[in-house]
Design an enzyme around this catalytic site. Structure first.
Site, PDB file in Angstrom:
ATOM      1  N   SER A   5       0.382 -10.085  -0.318  1.00  0.00           N
ATOM      2  CA  SER A   5       0.148  -8.641  -0.244  1.00  0.00           C
ATOM      3  C   SER A   5       0.551  -7.980   1.056  1.00  0.00           C
ATOM      4  CB  SER A   5      -1.329  -8.345  -0.517  1.00  0.00           C
ATOM      5  OG  SER A   5      -2.150  -8.987   0.444  1.00  0.00           O
ATOM      6  N   LYS A  26       0.792  -1.229   0.000  1.00  0.00           N
ATOM      7  CA  LYS A  26       0.000   0.000   0.000  1.00  0.00           C
ATOM      8  C   LYS A  26       0.826   1.280   0.000  1.00  0.00           C
ATOM      9  CE  LYS A  26      -4.421  -1.295   0.156  1.00  0.00           C
ATOM     10  NZ  LYS A  26      -5.472  -0.752  -0.729  1.00  0.00           N
TER      11      LYS A  26
END
Length: 419
Positions: free
Chosen positions: A312, A57
């Site tokens: 992720s 992110k």
């Protein structure tokens, strides 16, 4: 410069990659021997769990903030996030010396809240509001409108998507062979839109598979219906990929770049998290295990292929481990809960243990209160099996000896209240 899609420019993704050298890590693409042997394929993990904020992110957040004018930065930024985007914004605020207000759902794991404080230092303030990301976002947008600050969207913004797309550039450079299958986790769709756009331009033969949790299949539902649909209810366990509605922009891009969407049961995700920890010493959050959890659905197609799974993030709260183990056992059919009707006499429990339980069965949960005015007393009993095939024999013995009251695994409403 060739465009990736009608929405995202490859040149802009390359420009984002230049910015990200200031703050992000070049994460490794590593082979995994266990999964490669299991699926008779070359399984490679893109380790975004090793990123500077332990998730990808930071890429989108920093690229978006780097694109703002000095006036916009001076006015401050606002974001809403279940955790990982918040950490990316927080670190970006610290690096760029920008004030940020970060809205997070009240259900966000404490570990993620603490990480946001650590990365943002004195540049951020945190507001825990709402039970879901969507509720938190509504509050953030209201605040943003009143305070003249810039909203940093977690996924539905071209600059955020371009930042996430830099992973695609790295994959092309790091892969020694052509990528046959690329599995991407999908929450709001920013990662899939960005990476998918780059890969479809530079490696058009690659099959891109999006993976969502079964309790929040927002993208799959929308793609199947041909329009962006908001789900009425979602399961929030996979907090990094649980949104009621994907982005309008990410939906349009994903229509072009995703070849197939798969959904994975939350119990399967928990099983994968435990496998990664026990076999490979890799700690991931639920969303980080999504892609590997879907490999069994592709087992016939990926034999002999070069497969990349994007891991992720690794922002998992250690206090969730008991729940993760419980969900994994329930999913594998090894943990079962019953209402057991015990005769209210001495020796009833001993009889249950000796005559009903199998030699490898283990009682892991027991709630019972003796009531002298009744012939039988109900107890809630949790039993862990070594082999899921033992369940039918166990239930037959319970019914034969008249101990059986009710099987609770099929009654999620009751099970969630009792256990």
């Amino acid at each position: 410069m060739q465009a990736t899609t009608q929405h995202i420019s490859l040149h802009e993704v390359q420009k984002a990659a230049g910015y990200l050298k200031e703050v992000a890590s070049l994460t490794p693409l590593l082979p995994n021997l266990n999964y490669s042997e299991q699926y008779e394929a070359t399984i490679l993990l893109k380790r975004e769990d090793l990123q500077s904020v332990r998730s990808y992110k930071i890429r989108g957040a920093y690229n978006k903030m780097r694109s703002l004018s000095s006036k916009e930065l001076a006015s401050g930024v606002v974001c809403a996030s279940a955790g990982n985007h918040a950490q990316g914004v927080a670190l970006s605020c610290q690096k760029l010396k920008v004030h940020g207000v970060i809205f997070m759902p009240s259900t966000t794991p404490l570990q993620k809240v603490q990480q946001v404080r650590m990365f943002g230092k004195e540049y951020v303030e945190i507001r825990l509001i709402g039970d879901t990301f969507d509720q938190s976002k509504e509050n953030a947008l209201t605040f943003c409108g009143k305070s003249n600050t810039t909203f940093i969207h977690p996924f539905d913004d071209p600059k955020v998507i371009e930042g996430q797309g830099t992973i695609g550039l790295e994959l092309i450079e790091q892969s020694h062979e052509a990528i046959d299958y690329l599995l991407l986790p999908v929450g709001g769709g920013g990662l899939a839109a960005g990476v998918g756009s780059v890969i479809k331009t530079l490696s058009p033969a690659t099959k891109i598979i999006g993976v969502e949790p079964a309790g929040a299949p927002s993208m799959k539902t929308s793609l199947e219906n041909g329009e962006n649909i908001a789900l009425d209810h979602i399961e929030k366990f996979v907090d990094g990929a649980a949104v009621q509605k994907v982005g309008d922009l990410t939906f349009e891009i994903c229509k072009e770049v995703i070849d197939e969407m798969l959904i994975v049961h939350e119990g399967k995700i928990c099983e994968t998290m435990l496998e990664l920890y026990n076999r490979d010493a890799i700690v991931v959050e639920p969303a980080g295990a999504l892609t590997l959890s879907a490999l069994d659905q592709l087992s016939d197609r990926i034999k002999g292929k070069n497969v990349v799974c994007l891991v992720s993030g690794s922002n998992n709260d250690i206090t969730r481990m008991e729940e993760i183990k419980e969900r994994a056992l329930l999913y594998k059919g090894l943990k079962h809960y019953f209402v057991v009707r015990f005769p209210q006499r001495a020796g009833a429990l001993k009889e249950f243990v000796a005559d009903i339980l199998g030699p490898k069965d283990d009682i892991t949960h027991f709630e019972y209160t003796k009531k002298n005015s009744r012939e039988t007393g109900a107890a809630v009993v949790g039993i862990e099996l070594k082999d899921k095939r033992d369940l039918s024999v166990l239930m037959e013995r319970m019914k034969e000896k008249q101990f059986f009251g009710e099987y609770l695994n099929d009654r999620s409403d009751l099970l969630n209240l009792i256990v």
